[in-house]
Design a protein around this motif. Structure first.
Motif, PDB file in Angstrom:
ATOM      1  N   PRO A 174      36.009  38.253  38.171  1.00  0.00           N
ATOM      2  CA  PRO A 174      35.705  37.112  37.284  1.00  0.00           C
ATOM      3  C   PRO A 174      34.349  37.260  36.605  1.00  0.00           C
ATOM      4  CG  PRO A 174      36.707  36.327  39.298  1.00  0.00           C
ATOM      5  CD  PRO A 174      36.479  37.800  39.495  1.00  0.00           C
ATOM      6  N   GLY A 175      34.365  37.021  35.278  1.00  0.00           N
ATOM      7  CA  GLY A 175      33.148  37.106  34.479  1.00  0.00           C
ATOM      8  C   GLY A 175      32.955  38.427  33.791  1.00  0.00           C
ATOM      9  N   THR A 176      33.699  39.475  34.184  1.00  0.00           N
ATOM     10  CA  THR A 176      33.535  40.789  33.565  1.00  0.00           C
ATOM     11  C   THR A 176      34.280  40.854  32.235  1.00  0.00           C
ATOM     12  OG1 THR A 176      35.475  41.707  34.694  1.00  0.00           O
ATOM     13  CG2 THR A 176      33.346  41.898  35.823  1.00  0.00           C
ATOM     14  N   TYR A 177      33.990  41.897  31.475  1.00  0.00           N
ATOM     15  CA  TYR A 177      34.618  42.103  30.169  1.00  0.00           C
ATOM     16  C   TYR A 177      36.131  42.221  30.310  1.00  0.00           C
ATOM     17  CZ  TYR A 177      36.013  44.757  26.007  1.00  0.00           C
ATOM     18  OH  TYR A 177      36.653  45.193  24.877  1.00  0.00           O
ATOM     19  N   ARG A 178      36.600  43.031  31.257  1.00  0.00           N
ATOM     20  CA  ARG A 178      38.044  43.223  31.424  1.00  0.00           C
ATOM     21  C   ARG A 178      38.720  41.935  31.899  1.00  0.00           C
ATOM     22  NH1 ARG A 178      39.196  47.003  28.212  1.00  0.00           N
ATOM     23  NH2 ARG A 178      38.051  48.937  28.567  1.00  0.00           N
ATOM     24  N   TRP A 179      38.063  41.182  32.736  1.00  0.00           N
ATOM     25  CA  TRP A 179      38.621  39.910  33.206  1.00  0.00           C
ATOM     26  C   TRP A 179      38.824  38.955  32.034  1.00  0.00           C
ATOM     27  CZ3 TRP A 179      36.239  35.035  33.039  1.00  0.00           C
ATOM     28  CH2 TRP A 179      36.871  34.016  33.768  1.00  0.00           C
ATOM     29  N   LYS A 180      37.853  38.910  31.131  1.00  0.00           N
ATOM     30  CA  LYS A 180      37.967  38.035  29.962  1.00  0.00           C
ATOM     31  C   LYS A 180      39.157  38.434  29.095  1.00  0.00           C
ATOM     32  CE  LYS A 180      33.018  37.036  29.795  1.00  0.00           C
ATOM     33  NZ  LYS A 180      31.745  37.235  29.061  1.00  0.00           N
ATOM     34  N   ARG A 181      39.399  39.745  28.959  1.00  0.00           N
ATOM     35  CA  ARG A 181      40.542  40.194  28.173  1.00  0.00           C
ATOM     36  C   ARG A 181      41.855  39.691  28.799  1.00  0.00           C
ATOM     37  NH1 ARG A 181      40.283  44.359  24.386  1.00  0.00           N
ATOM     38  NH2 ARG A 181      38.282  44.228  23.326  1.00  0.00           N
ATOM     39  N   LEU A 182      41.982  39.802  30.124  1.00  0.00           N
ATOM     40  CA  LEU A 182      43.197  39.357  30.802  1.00  0.00           C
ATOM     41  C   LEU A 182      43.413  37.856  30.626  1.00  0.00           C
ATOM     42  CD1 LEU A 182      43.107  41.248  34.239  1.00  0.00           C
ATOM     43  CD2 LEU A 182      44.428  41.829  32.213  1.00  0.00           C
ATOM     44  N   VAL A 183      42.347  37.098  30.829  1.00  0.00           N
ATOM     45  CA  VAL A 183      42.462  35.639  30.796  1.00  0.00           C
ATOM     46  C   VAL A 183      42.718  35.140  29.379  1.00  0.00           C
ATOM     47  CG1 VAL A 183      41.191  33.480  31.121  1.00  0.00           C
ATOM     48  CG2 VAL A 183      41.089  35.277  32.881  1.00  0.00           C
ATOM     49  N   HIS A 184      41.980  35.658  28.403  1.00  0.00           N
ATOM     50  CA  HIS A 184      42.038  35.104  27.048  1.00  0.00           C
ATOM     51  C   HIS A 184      43.186  35.661  26.216  1.00  0.00           C
ATOM     52  CE1 HIS A 184      38.481  32.910  27.855  1.00  0.00           C
ATOM     53  NE2 HIS A 184      37.672  33.971  27.909  1.00  0.00           N
ATOM     54  N   ALA A 185      43.841  36.738  26.672  1.00  0.00           N
ATOM     55  CA  ALA A 185      44.999  37.243  25.916  1.00  0.00           C
ATOM     56  C   ALA A 185      46.158  36.260  25.977  1.00  0.00           C
ATOM     57  CB  ALA A 185      45.435  38.595  26.465  1.00  0.00           C
ATOM     58  N   ARG A 186      46.235  35.466  27.049  1.00  0.00           N
ATOM     59  CA  ARG A 186      47.254  34.430  27.201  1.00  0.00           C
ATOM     60  C   ARG A 186      48.682  34.997  27.175  1.00  0.00           C
ATOM     61  NH1 ARG A 186      46.265  29.194  29.006  1.00  0.00           N
ATOM     62  NH2 ARG A 186      44.047  28.787  28.643  1.00  0.00           N
ATOM     63  N   LEU A 187      48.832  36.275  27.612  1.00  0.00           N
ATOM     64  CA  LEU A 187      50.182  36.825  27.729  1.00  0.00           C
ATOM     65  C   LEU A 187      50.895  36.248  28.942  1.00  0.00           C
ATOM     66  CD1 LEU A 187      49.476  40.543  26.790  1.00  0.00           C
ATOM     67  CD2 LEU A 187      50.639  38.821  25.416  1.00  0.00           C
ATOM     68  N   VAL A 188      50.119  35.793  29.917  1.00  0.00           N
ATOM     69  CA  VAL A 188      50.648  35.048  31.066  1.00  0.00           C
ATOM     70  C   VAL A 188      49.700  33.882  31.299  1.00  0.00           C
ATOM     71  CG1 VAL A 188      51.658  37.120  32.109  1.00  0.00           C
ATOM     72  CG2 VAL A 188      49.373  36.387  32.809  1.00  0.00           C
ATOM     73  N   ASP A 189      50.155  32.912  32.060  1.00  0.00           N
ATOM     74  CA  ASP A 189      49.329  31.746  32.368  1.00  0.00           C
ATOM     75  C   ASP A 189      48.185  32.187  33.280  1.00  0.00           C
ATOM     76  OD1 ASP A 189      48.163  29.391  33.113  1.00  0.00           O
ATOM     77  OD2 ASP A 189      50.006  28.441  33.830  1.00  0.00           O
TER      78      ASP A 189
END
Length: 761
Positions: A174-189
């Motif tokens: 949480p908080g890393t660059y890759r984590w932000k990509r996963l969360v903000h892509a919104r491909l899953v909830d």
């Protein structure tokens, strides 16, 4: 005629040898015996063999000599009658991932030739059947047979959501660059636990490549494509090795990266065309996967008149592997997984059937790792080498090997400075009548130990099916000395050195693997006394302790604190020469000039355990830990000796000394698994080790010894015999109980030999 019939040694002073003079008969089997550290290897390997190899190398042009292993001139007054010499030692094969039993024994090229001639449909010429050639290797694993991939279950915490850190890897925290990509892509909830996602959603999250999100958060870059977790990890960590890894990344990779058989070739290493080429329904991969004993039958059944000489040569080589007790091995097994004894016997097979004669073969304890049942096979091979008009010199402790010798040389009387003299030369029968430690052992019948201790509980290993084990369940008693026996390849180590500690992590395995540190590591560093010794020198001389470390300020600038200059010759053995600047001491002049009680740091590290303990008598921690070195039978070693000069058995006992020294300082219960702890030990040294193990058990330890030596088996409280044979013929518990009952057990090969050693038939 003396040069034709004898190897003559006069005034040998290598290491602890004290002006040794003797004559060794040629074209005979000569066994060198004596307690551990008595000087056997110094005489045979470091004097006779090294000087013979040096003289042969001197016949080559200088250009060639510079690329051959270098041997200093032996410290001896005269050596005469030397012949071309081949050393067959117990050094393990290198860690080359492309080396197998087939390549190491030179059988793999013969199999490729057979299939290139008789395989249908043909894959082509011999390179097409080689996993080390692009024409034959599997393109997915590039001939390695294994691939590294991500263990999804270890990577994901399915009870968490992406926002909560469900991907357990530092770059997705949480908080890393890759984590932000996963969360903000919104491909899953991002707020849904992974366990609630559909299979399609989870597949997208893990495996998507180059996907453009349809409804991302505003924080997601507009032009960026989405790659799933697995492609990101594979690109970043598996397809290339990052220049720098954080400790957290390194630990996470060790946890989530799994090495598995290649899914394309099934671990065979070979390409599709080679796998499809068959002889009587089997491919070259099938042949290589069979145990040697079964492959012999398959090869013998092939009826191809044009290949008869080639098939006969393969059969002879397979017979030789089986004859040295390696019939349970398969040719596709990685050579780096072999023990020192197994590696030595594979090397020995190469020389059988050679057209050369009047060669000296020098072997280092070839019986190591062999069950008594297999020793007679080894003796047959040694006899065949001798009968081909060769000289066979063997450093050995096994009574059966000594009894088979034409000539015996016994060194001693003790180890280190107490050894180095020839105590006896003659026949085995004459040796039995002497009052030397070896003579007394040879004529004294084996005796069972005292009453077996009562266990104080047990641990259970259930339904083990790894390797050749057939759904084994066994109870291991606690608080006693247990010997695990059985022929080589029966499954002993798999069950007790691998599965036992895996299921009961409180058990510590001490095997023959070298402690970390390589050429720079010494008994002093392994035991943890080096820092205390440096501190003592620092306080006494006013210099910083780093001046007394060969790896820091005190190291010789020329050899970088190694004591030797090592030239890497790639596919040849490294060339090693003693450093002229420090004369092998590893220290620079400033360090060598500082002394404690008249001794320099180099002098201190050249001492054995007793000498060093006396020099540092005011350091109780040093004295206590050095005491364990003596108690495990390594009191003759110099505490500053490089670990790469130690045998596998010596390294194991050094690790045992370290382990015991550490546990002495804690209140933890000792539960130890020892894999062949008697390797390299004279019978009298075995008795000393047994006494130590029994003392540890009396103090509350649980000791498990995977062992062939009958002196240790007879002294155990409990025996677990695995067998009855090797490979697919093993893998079951044949017997459990005290040694006395084992000697009477029907169907136990170990029991039959124990009964014979006890003089009961």
């Amino acid at each position: 005629m003396e040069r034709a019939d004898w190897i003559t040694v006069e005034g040998a002073r290598t290491h602890n040898l004290r002006d040794v003079s003797l004559r060794v008969p040629k074209r005979r089997l000569t066994v060198f015996t004596g307690v551990s550290g008595s000087g056997k290897s110094s005489l045979v390997f470091d004097t006779i063999a090294a000087e013979a190899q040096r003289l042969v190398n001197d016949t080559y042009p200088l250009f060639v000599r510079n690329r051959l292993p270098q041997h200093p001139q032996a410290d001896v007054d005269r050596l005469d009658g030397l012949v071309f010499t081949t050393v067959v030692d117990q050094r393990r094969f290198t860690g080359n991932a492309r080396s197998t039993v087939g390549t190491a024994s030179d059988l793999a090229p013969l199999l490729r030739l057979v299939f290139s001639r008789a395989g249908r449909p043909s894959a082509g010429f011999t390179p097409a059947y080689s996993f080390n050639d692009p024409a034959g290797m599997c393109p997915r694993c590039e001939g390695l047979g294994v691939v590294d991939d991500i263990d999804v279950e270890a990577l994901l915490d399915r009870s968490r959501s992406l926002r909560e850190g469900a991907v357990r890897f530092p770059t997705f925290a949480p908080g890393t660059y890759r984590w932000k990509r996963l969360v903000h892509a919104r491909l899953v909830d991002p707020d849904a636990p992974l366990s609630t996602l559909t299979d399609a959603e989870l597949d997208t999250l893990l495996n998507a490549e180059g996907v453009r999100p349809t409804d991302p958060d505003p924080e997601y870059p507009r032009t960026s494509l989405f790659d799933g977790v697995l492609p990101r990890l594979r690109k970043g960590y598996l397809r290339r090795t990052p220049a720098r890894l954080t400790d957290a990344e390194r630990e996470a990779l060790a946890r989530v990266v799994a090495r598995r058989p290649c899914p394309e070739c099934g671990g065979t290493r070979l390409g599709e065309r080679a796998r499809a080429s068959l002889i009587e329904g089997r491919s070259i991969a099938d042949w290589s996967a069979l145990p040697v004993t079964e492959l012999r039958q398959v090869v013998a059944a092939v009826r191809e008149p044009a290949l008869a000489p080639l098939l006969a040569a393969i059969g002879q080589r397979l017979d030789a592997l089986d004859a040295v007790g390696l019939g349970y091995l398969s040719l596709d097994r990685g050579s780096s997984t072999l023990s020192g004894g197994e590696a030595q016997r594979v090397k020995l097979v190469r020389h059988l059937g050679s057209a050369l004669s009047d060669v000296a073969y020098v072997l280092d304890e070839p019986s190591a790792g062999l069950h008594p049942h297999d020793v007679h096979r080894l003796l047959d091979l040694l006899g065949r080498l001798r009968d081909a008009h060769n000289t066979v010199l063997v450093v050995e402790h096994h009574p059966a090997v000594i009894a088979a010798a034409d000539h015996v040389v016994d060194l001693g009387p003790g180890a280190g400075s107490a050894g180095g003299t020839v105590r006896f030369e003659g026949t085995p029968a004459e040796l039995r009548a002497t009052d030397t430690p070896t003579g007394r052992l040879l004529r004294t019948p084996l005796r069972l130990g005292g009453a077996a201790r009562a266990p104080r509980g047990s641990v259970r290993i259930e339904h083990v099916t790894a390797h050749n084990l057939h759904d084994v369940t066994v109870e291991l008693p606690l608080g006693v000395l247990t010997a695990v026996t059985g022929v080589a390849g029966s499954g002993k180590s798999t069950l007790f050195a691998r599965e036992l500690p895996r299921r009961h992590p409180e058990f510590v395995v001490i095997d023959h693997a070298p402690p970390s540190g390589g050429v720079r590591s010494t008994p002093a560093t392994v035991l943890g006394v080096a820092e205390a010794i440096r501190d003592t020198f620092g306080r006494a001389t006013g210099l910083h302790p780093s001046w007394f470390s060969a790896n820091a300020r005190g190291g010789c600038q020329v050899c970088k604190g190694k004591g030797v200059i090592v030239t890497d010759l790639a596919f040849l053995d490294d060339v090693r020469t003693t450093c002229d600047a420090c004369e092998g001491t590893r220290f620079n002049p400033t360090a060598l000039a500082a002394t404690v009680r008249g001794r320099s740091i180099a002098d201190a590290l050249a001492m054995n355990a007793a000498g060093a303990a006396a020099l540092f008598a005011d350091r109780a921690d040093v004295v206590r830990r050095l005491g364990w070195l003596d108690r495990v039978g390594l009191g003759y070693l110099a505490i500053g000796q490089s670990l790469d000069t130690l045998s596998g058995g010596e390294r194991q006992r050094l690790r045992l000394a370290r382990h015991l020294g550490r546990y002495e300082e804690t209140a933890e219960e000792r539960r130890i698994v020892l894999d062949e702890p008697t390797a390299g030990l004279h019978g009298s040294d075995v008795d000393r080790l047994v006494a130590l193990l029994r003392e540890l058990v009396d103090d509350g330890a649980t000791i498990v010894a995977i062992e062939h030596h009958q002196r240790l088996i007879a002294a155990a409280d409990h025996v677990i015999d695995i067998g009855p044979g090797a490979g697919p013929d093993g893998g079951t518990v044949v017997f459990q109980g005290p040694p006395r009952a084992l000697a009477r057990a029907a169907g136990s090969t170990t029991g039959r030999h124990l009964r014979a050693a006890l003089g009961d038939g």
